[in-house]
Design a protein around this motif. Structure first.
Motif, short mmCIF file in Angstrom:
data_model
loop_
_atom_site.label_atom_id
_atom_site.label_comp_id
_atom_site.label_asym_id
_atom_site.label_seq_id
_atom_site.Cartn_x
_atom_site.Cartn_y
_atom_site.Cartn_z
N TYR A 30 41.25 -0.87 -24.83
CA TYR A 30 40.47 -0.66 -26.18
C TYR A 30 40.83 -1.52 -27.04
N SER A 31 39.92 -1.82 -28.03
CA SER A 31 39.83 -2.81 -28.99
C SER A 31 39.68 -2.18 -30.49
N SER A 115 36.04 1.55 -28.22
CA SER A 115 35.93 0.51 -29.32
C SER A 115 35.96 1.42 -30.71
#
Length: 191
Positions: A30-31, A115
């Motif tokens: 994830y970001s 995201s």
């Protein structure tokens, strides 16, 4: 001669070590901005549980009293209403179907990158009454809810057969005794 052999083995060792580490990596990543990391971590754990077939991790993302309520209901009513003899049978069936669905839709070696799209703070009053097929007389623990967040994420999914992205929305509840958890409406969510 020893010096040349030594120079040769160091890059080979580093390459082999890097390949081993990359093969052990988590299939979900994830970001997100640091301020929203706690929120996306819950969604990340749920998605990781789905991709890795990890029931315990998946269930840990929901409010514990809700899961206990569902266990009691499914264990009591079982095959009459749920095509499952027990809660364990229900979860085994769900994870089997999820795994088959991921395989059919995306192929093998599924990887997911999450995201963060957006977050909207909401009030407890906006939640309304919660009713689902898996719990009886369960009520959201409004006295324990400190915050409510409506989170939108993009799931970029890549497998051996197909890759694509989907946007998903989740409601997260910050509980005074358990931190951030998914709203029960996401129970048995799959992609």
């Amino acid at each position: 001669m020893k010096n040349k052999t030594f120079r040769f083995f160091i890059p080979v060792f580093i390459l082999v070590f890097a390949l081993i580490l990359s093969s052990c990596s988590n299939p979900v990543s994830y970001s997100v901005d640091k301020e929203h990391e706690e929120k996306i971590k819950v969604i990340y754990n749920m998605v990781t549980g789905l991709v890795k077939n990890d029931e315990e991790l998946y269930l840990s993302t929901f409010e514990p009293d809700y899961i206990e309520n569902v266990k009691k209901v499914v264990d009591t009513l079982g095959a009459q209403y749920f095509d499952a003899e027990s809660f364990d049978d229900l979860m085994t069936s769900f994870f089997f179907q999820n795994k088959e669905g991921l395989s059919v839709n995306y192929g093998d070696d599924v990887k997911v990158k999450l995201s963060f799209n957006s977050v909207e703070e909401a009030s407890k009053d906006s939640l309304g009454a919660f009713i689902d097929d898996y719990s009886v007389s369960y009520k959201l623990p409004l006295d324990k809810i400190e915050e409510v967040a409506k989170v939108s994420v993009k799931l970029y999914i890549k497998g051996s057969v197909y890759e694509g992205s989907i946007d998903s929305n989740f409601i997260l509840l910050k509980l005074s005794d358990n931190g951030w958890r998914l709203h029960p409406e996401s129970f048995l969510y799959a992609f």
